[in-house]
Design a protein around this motif. Sequence first.
Motif, PDB file in Angstrom:
ATOM      1  N   ILE A   5       0.836  -1.205   0.000  1.00 41.55           N
ATOM      2  CA  ILE A   5       0.000   0.000   0.000  1.00 41.55           C
ATOM      3  C   ILE A   5       0.869   1.252   0.000  1.00 41.55           C
ATOM      4  O   ILE A   5       0.530   2.257  -0.632  1.00 41.55           O
ATOM      5  CB  ILE A   5      -1.012  -0.008   1.166  1.00 41.55           C
ATOM      6  N   LEU A   8       2.014   1.819  -3.535  1.00 45.43           N
ATOM      7  CA  LEU A   8       0.878   2.317  -4.313  1.00 45.43           C
ATOM      8  C   LEU A   8       0.654   3.798  -4.026  1.00 45.43           C
ATOM      9  O   LEU A   8       0.499   4.605  -4.950  1.00 45.43           O
ATOM     10  CB  LEU A   8      -0.390   1.527  -3.994  1.00 45.43           C
ATOM     11  N   ALA A   9       0.647   4.147  -2.753  1.00 46.20           N
ATOM     12  CA  ALA A   9       0.434   5.546  -2.368  1.00 46.20           C
ATOM     13  C   ALA A   9       1.514   6.444  -2.967  1.00 46.20           C
ATOM     14  O   ALA A   9       1.219   7.511  -3.509  1.00 46.20           O
ATOM     15  CB  ALA A   9       0.413   5.663  -0.846  1.00 46.20           C
ATOM     16  N   VAL A  19      -5.300   6.301   0.334  1.00 45.20           N
ATOM     17  CA  VAL A  19      -5.603   5.030  -0.345  1.00 45.20           C
ATOM     18  C   VAL A  19      -6.676   4.287   0.435  1.00 45.20           C
ATOM     19  O   VAL A  19      -7.664   3.809  -0.140  1.00 45.20           O
ATOM     20  CB  VAL A  19      -4.345   4.156  -0.508  1.00 45.20           C
ATOM     21  N   ARG A  20      -6.514   4.202   1.732  1.00 46.66           N
ATOM     22  CA  ARG A  20      -7.500   3.499   2.559  1.00 46.66           C
ATOM     23  C   ARG A  20      -8.878   4.174   2.483  1.00 46.66           C
ATOM     24  O   ARG A  20      -9.909   3.500   2.462  1.00 46.66           O
ATOM     25  CB  ARG A  20      -7.018   3.427   3.999  1.00 46.66           C
ATOM     26  N   TYR A  22     -10.071   5.897  -0.074  1.00 44.97           N
ATOM     27  CA  TYR A  22     -10.639   5.541  -1.376  1.00 44.97           C
ATOM     28  C   TYR A  22     -11.163   4.108  -1.367  1.00 44.97           C
ATOM     29  O   TYR A  22     -12.175   3.811  -1.997  1.00 44.97           O
ATOM     30  CB  TYR A  22      -9.612   5.702  -2.490  1.00 44.97           C
ATOM     31  N   GLN A  23     -10.487   3.228  -0.648  1.00 47.97           N
ATOM     32  CA  GLN A  23     -10.970   1.851  -0.534  1.00 47.97           C
ATOM     33  C   GLN A  23     -12.304   1.809   0.207  1.00 47.97           C
ATOM     34  O   GLN A  23     -13.234   1.130  -0.220  1.00 47.97           O
ATOM     35  CB  GLN A  23      -9.935   0.979   0.182  1.00 47.97           C
ATOM     36  N   LEU A  28     -11.300   2.193  -4.851  1.00 45.06           N
ATOM     37  CA  LEU A  28     -10.169   1.299  -5.049  1.00 45.06           C
ATOM     38  C   LEU A  28     -10.478  -0.033  -4.379  1.00 45.06           C
ATOM     39  O   LEU A  28     -11.136  -0.071  -3.342  1.00 45.06           O
ATOM     40  CB  LEU A  28      -8.889   1.860  -4.408  1.00 45.06           C
ATOM     41  N   TYR A  40      -0.618  -4.759  -4.499  1.00 46.07           N
ATOM     42  CA  TYR A  40      -1.290  -3.928  -5.486  1.00 46.07           C
ATOM     43  C   TYR A  40      -0.540  -4.033  -6.806  1.00 46.07           C
ATOM     44  O   TYR A  40       0.680  -4.189  -6.825  1.00 46.07           O
ATOM     45  CB  TYR A  40      -1.341  -2.474  -4.998  1.00 46.07           C
ATOM     46  N   ASP A  44      -4.135  -1.043 -10.186  1.00 41.80           N
ATOM     47  CA  ASP A  44      -4.436  -0.227  -9.003  1.00 41.80           C
ATOM     48  C   ASP A  44      -3.783   1.150  -9.123  1.00 41.80           C
ATOM     49  O   ASP A  44      -4.392   2.167  -8.782  1.00 41.80           O
ATOM     50  CB  ASP A  44      -3.957  -0.932  -7.732  1.00 41.80           C
ATOM     51  N   LEU A  48      -5.770   4.673  -9.277  1.00 44.84           N
ATOM     52  CA  LEU A  48      -5.468   5.741  -8.322  1.00 44.84           C
ATOM     53  C   LEU A  48      -5.107   7.029  -9.060  1.00 44.84           C
ATOM     54  O   LEU A  48      -5.575   8.117  -8.697  1.00 44.84           O
ATOM     55  CB  LEU A  48      -4.336   5.315  -7.380  1.00 44.84           C
TER      56      LEU A  48
END
Length: 127
Positions: A5, A8-9, A19-20, A22-23, A28, A40, A44, A48
């Motif tokens: 994560i 990804l961020a 990110v969390r 958006y999940q 996401l 990810y 992903d 994003l």
Amino acid sequence: MSGTIASLAREGGVGVETVRYYQRRGLLRTPEKPGGVRRYDAEDVRRLKFIRAAQTAGFTLEQIGELLALDAGQDHVRARALARERIGALDDKIAELQAARAALTRLADACGATAGPCPILTAFETA
């Protein structure tokens, strides 16, 4: 790319908490945790970056969710309608900002041109 994560961020230019968020909003996916770590992939990252670009264009998260749900090959009509709605909102905001700029320009021009209290300060006191 298969990363955590945090990677990804970093790729998306946001924080892990974003990110969390958006999940939680369903924008996401939240992958499974094989071996205790979520992984990810490039899709992903693409998603994003899409979210961030759409936000920069002024779309709300609700509108972004709708854009993500659209089949780009099938529903050009709705995507265009969302874009035109956003353009209208931007035009309204531009008009509002131009009016504010004109008002502030008048106040700045009047400041120092008259004796007594500064027109800029008195304008904000009476607002």
